[in-house]
Scaffold this active site. Structure first.
Site, PDB file in Angstrom:
ATOM      1  N   ASP A 273       0.847  -1.125  -0.329  1.00 42.15           N
ATOM      2  CA  ASP A 273      -0.045   0.069  -0.179  1.00 42.15           C
ATOM      3  C   ASP A 273       0.946   1.041  -0.350  1.00 42.15           C
ATOM      4  O   ASP A 273       2.463   1.260  -0.133  1.00 42.15           O
ATOM      5  CB  ASP A 273      -1.362   0.046   1.230  1.00 42.15           C
ATOM      6  CG  ASP A 273      -2.095   1.227   1.542  1.00 42.15           C
ATOM      7  OD1 ASP A 273      -2.231   1.422   0.201  1.00 42.15           O
ATOM      8  OD2 ASP A 273      -1.846   1.796   3.012  1.00 42.15           O
ATOM      9  N   SER A 274       0.008   2.221   0.281  1.00 44.46           N
ATOM     10  CA  SER A 274       1.197   4.002   0.219  1.00 44.46           C
ATOM     11  C   SER A 274       1.441   4.110   1.421  1.00 44.46           C
ATOM     12  O   SER A 274       2.679   4.865   1.576  1.00 44.46           O
ATOM     13  CB  SER A 274      -0.237   4.838  -0.522  1.00 44.46           C
ATOM     14  OG  SER A 274      -0.915   4.843   0.032  1.00 44.46           O
TER      15      SER A 274
ATOM     16  N   TYR B 221      -0.735   8.530  -3.048  1.00 47.97           N
ATOM     17  CA  TYR B 221      -1.089   8.238  -4.550  1.00 47.97           C
ATOM     18  C   TYR B 221      -2.062   9.143  -4.384  1.00 47.97           C
ATOM     19  O   TYR B 221      -2.076   8.687  -5.471  1.00 47.97           O
ATOM     20  CB  TYR B 221      -1.140   6.832  -4.103  1.00 47.97           C
ATOM     21  CG  TYR B 221       0.405   5.897  -4.580  1.00 47.97           C
ATOM     22  CD1 TYR B 221       1.671   6.467  -3.680  1.00 47.97           C
ATOM     23  CD2 TYR B 221       0.585   4.434  -4.298  1.00 47.97           C
ATOM     24  CE1 TYR B 221       2.992   5.468  -3.062  1.00 47.97           C
ATOM     25  CE2 TYR B 221       1.193   3.375  -4.173  1.00 47.97           C
ATOM     26  CZ  TYR B 221       2.814   4.224  -3.880  1.00 47.97           C
ATOM     27  OH  TYR B 221       3.885   3.200  -3.378  1.00 47.97           O
ATOM     28  N   GLY B 222      -2.487   9.028  -3.788  1.00 48.80           N
ATOM     29  CA  GLY B 222      -4.254   9.446  -3.862  1.00 48.80           C
ATOM     30  C   GLY B 222      -4.104  10.732  -5.052  1.00 48.80           C
ATOM     31  O   GLY B 222      -5.594  10.131  -6.134  1.00 48.80           O
TER      32      GLY B 222
ATOM     33  N   CYS C  35      -4.725  -1.654  -1.937  1.00 52.90           N
ATOM     34  CA  CYS C  35      -4.571   0.482  -2.531  1.00 52.90           C
ATOM     35  C   CYS C  35      -5.274   0.181  -3.179  1.00 52.90           C
ATOM     36  O   CYS C  35      -4.870  -0.108  -4.497  1.00 52.90           O
ATOM     37  CB  CYS C  35      -3.146   0.922  -2.314  1.00 52.90           C
ATOM     38  SG  CYS C  35      -3.410   2.274  -3.041  1.00 52.90           S
ATOM     39  N   ASN C  36      -6.175   0.785  -3.422  1.00 58.92           N
ATOM     40  CA  ASN C  36      -7.301   1.275  -4.188  1.00 58.92           C
ATOM     41  C   ASN C  36      -6.631   1.595  -5.371  1.00 58.92           C
ATOM     42  O   ASN C  36      -6.784   1.772  -6.073  1.00 58.92           O
ATOM     43  CB  ASN C  36      -8.413   2.444  -4.014  1.00 58.92           C
ATOM     44  CG  ASN C  36      -9.678   1.091  -2.205  1.00 58.92           C
ATOM     45  OD1 ASN C  36     -10.438   0.362  -3.169  1.00 58.92           O
ATOM     46  ND2 ASN C  36      -9.251   1.204  -1.527  1.00 58.92           N
ATOM     47  N   THR C  37      -6.058   2.926  -5.157  1.00 59.47           N
ATOM     48  CA  THR C  37      -5.345   3.987  -6.402  1.00 59.47           C
ATOM     49  C   THR C  37      -4.657   3.098  -7.283  1.00 59.47           C
ATOM     50  O   THR C  37      -4.813   3.154  -8.403  1.00 59.47           O
ATOM     51  CB  THR C  37      -4.979   5.329  -5.507  1.00 59.47           C
ATOM     52  OG1 THR C  37      -5.312   5.597  -4.064  1.00 59.47           O
ATOM     53  CG2 THR C  37      -4.465   6.235  -6.519  1.00 59.47           C
TER      54      THR C  37
ATOM     55  N   GLU D 255      -4.367   8.974   9.234  1.00 61.15           N
ATOM     56  CA  GLU D 255      -2.854   8.840   9.916  1.00 61.15           C
ATOM     57  C   GLU D 255      -2.324   9.702  10.823  1.00 61.15           C
ATOM     58  O   GLU D 255      -1.094   9.336  11.669  1.00 61.15           O
ATOM     59  CB  GLU D 255      -1.586   9.246   8.207  1.00 61.15           C
ATOM     60  CG  GLU D 255      -2.624   8.898   7.042  1.00 61.15           C
ATOM     61  CD  GLU D 255      -1.431   7.873   7.001  1.00 61.15           C
ATOM     62  OE1 GLU D 255       0.141   7.783   6.648  1.00 61.15           O
ATOM     63  OE2 GLU D 255      -0.789   6.843   5.841  1.00 61.15           O
TER      64      GLU D 255
ATOM     65  N   CYS E 201     -11.167   2.564  -0.071  1.00 57.71           N
ATOM     66  CA  CYS E 201      -9.582   3.103   0.257  1.00 57.71           C
ATOM     67  C   CYS E 201      -9.570   2.581   1.023  1.00 57.71           C
ATOM     68  O   CYS E 201     -10.308   2.112   2.075  1.00 57.71           O
ATOM     69  CB  CYS E 201      -9.481   5.180   0.196  1.00 57.71           C
ATOM     70  SG  CYS E 201      -7.830   5.472   1.223  1.00 57.71           S
ATOM     71  N   THR E 202      -8.164   2.371   1.424  1.00 54.93           N
ATOM     72  CA  THR E 202      -7.810   0.879   2.135  1.00 54.93           C
ATOM     73  C   THR E 202      -7.521   1.243   3.707  1.00 54.93           C
ATOM     74  O   THR E 202      -7.548   1.181   4.134  1.00 54.93           O
ATOM     75  CB  THR E 202      -6.655  -0.026   2.439  1.00 54.93           C
ATOM     76  OG1 THR E 202      -5.587   1.282   1.728  1.00 54.93           O
ATOM     77  CG2 THR E 202      -6.879  -0.723   1.044  1.00 54.93           C
ATOM     78  N   HIS E 203      -7.592   3.328   3.501  1.00 57.19           N
ATOM     79  CA  HIS E 203      -7.891   3.912   4.839  1.00 57.19           C
ATOM     80  C   HIS E 203      -8.890   3.540   5.867  1.00 57.19           C
ATOM     81  O   HIS E 203      -9.325   3.697   6.857  1.00 57.19           O
ATOM     82  CB  HIS E 203      -6.409   4.869   4.885  1.00 57.19           C
ATOM     83  CG  HIS E 203      -5.537   5.784   4.594  1.00 57.19           C
ATOM     84  ND1 HIS E 203      -4.803   5.270   3.676  1.00 57.19           N
ATOM     85  CD2 HIS E 203      -4.990   5.760   5.567  1.00 57.19           C
ATOM     86  CE1 HIS E 203      -3.966   5.378   4.171  1.00 57.19           C
ATOM     87  NE2 HIS E 203      -3.635   5.829   4.635  1.00 57.19           N
TER      88      HIS E 203
HETATM   89  N1  DGL Z   1      -4.569   3.257   0.912  1.00 57.69           N
HETATM   90  C1  DGL Z   1      -4.874   4.356  -0.643  1.00 57.69           C
HETATM   91  C2  DGL Z   1      -5.652   3.902  -1.321  1.00 57.69           C
HETATM   92  O1  DGL Z   1      -7.013   2.693  -0.738  1.00 57.69           O
HETATM   93  C3  DGL Z   1      -4.407   5.479  -0.248  1.00 57.69           C
HETATM   94  C4  DGL Z   1      -3.808   6.762   0.576  1.00 57.69           C
HETATM   95  C5  DGL Z   1      -3.282   7.469  -0.563  1.00 57.69           C
HETATM   96  O2  DGL Z   1      -3.600   7.992  -1.295  1.00 57.69           O
HETATM   97  O3  DGL Z   1      -2.244   7.210  -0.522  1.00 57.69           O
HETATM   98  O4  DGL Z   1      -5.903   4.611  -2.060  1.00 57.69           O
END
Ligand code: DGL
Length: 270
Positions: free
Chosen positions: A11-12, A43-44, A74-76, A153, A185-187
């Site tokens: 993930d990011s 990454y978003g 990570c979704n992105t 975060e 988004c995994t967060h």
């Molecule tokens: N965890 C990332 C996702 O699922 C989002 C965090 C990011 O922007 O890097 O897209």
């Protein structure tokens, strides 16, 4: 390829740990090697080209650790880089978007689904594409929630500022009478409490992590790569910066104690 090799997950940053948690619960015999790109999060808001470049570097690092499969937690990165990595790599690889889309298509009753995620994920429109492949009748509404990642975060999971932002971000989706919201988004599963409070009882929240772990099990079984039961599990966690902070965060959400985290510079693998 030996079934006793670990699974690479990346993930990011810390968000992918919500997927790790689900893999640990559904596949307790598997060993995990995690990489969080904490030096380059988020990454978003980055371009597809950049996210592909970073994802490729991390995949190379994980392959150097001899993983038997890769999960893009990570979704992105799933939205932007899964196709490219699948074409380039020799190991089985899955992302979180398709499993999440399937779950949402199954859950919705009124055919109105909201997807919240990063700007990149929402811009890609991939959740909508996959959901409509399964249910062409469904309406999908995306909403980028860029402040959610820093709020997570910062550990503000249950804070009035987060609730205020959730009200603002969810308003356009609730105005469309969605009955399902994908935590794209995994967060975001870490904000489940606040999102659920704002969305109300009539809205089902979908966490793609659960379905991703289920798909991973199927994929490993199909390739005869499921680890034997009773296997020794020693998970390893790597980050590109801030190892101590990451460790503290991970210990607050994972069911196991992380003793140490290694900091690795992924540029070495560019
Ligand atoms: N965890 C990332 C996702 O699922 C989002 C965090 C990011 O922007 O890097 O897209």
């Amino acid at each position: 390829m030996s079934s006793q090799l670990p699974i690479g997950v990346f993930d990011s940053g810390v968000g992918g740990l919500t997927v790790v948690k689900e893999i640990m619960s559904q596949l307790p015999d598997e060993r995990i090697i995690y990489f969080g790109d904490t030096a380059r999060v988020p990454y978003g808001n980055k371009s597809q080209e950049t996210v592909i470049k970073y994802s490729r570097q991390i995949a190379r690092f994980l392959l150097s650790e001899k993983v038997k499969a890769i999960v893009i937690a990570c979704n992105t990165a799933s939205a932007f880089a899964l196709e490219t990595l699948t074409a380039e790599l020799d190991v089985p690889i899955i992302g979180v978007v398709r499993p999440g889309a399937r779950a949402a298509a199954e859950v919705t009753k009124n055919g109105r689904i909201g997807v919240i995620g990063t700007e990149g994920t929402v811009r890609s429109g991939l959740y909508g594409t996959y959901i409509r492949e399964l249910r062409p009748d469904v309406e999908v509404y995306g909403k980028a929630c860029p402040l959610f990642v820093p709020l997570v975060e910062e550990g503000l999971h249950d804070d009035e500022v987060t609730e205020l932002m959730a009200k603002r971000y969810l308003a356009p989706l609730l105005a469309k009478s969605v009955d399902t919201i994908v935590l794209g988004c995994t967060h975001y599963p870490l904000l489940r409490g606040v999102v659920s409070k704002v969305a109300g009882d009539g809205v089902t929240l979908v966490n793609p992590a659960y379905e991703t772990a289920r798909d991973l099990r199927e994929l490993l079984a199909e390739k005869d790569l499921l680890a034997n039961s009773g296997t020794q599990r020693e998970h390893q966690f790597f980050v590109s910066d801030g190892a101590e902070q990451f460790r503290a965060f991970a210990n607050s959400i994972l069911p196991c104690e992380m003793i140490e985290t290694d900091a690795v510079n992924v540029k070495v693998f560019a």
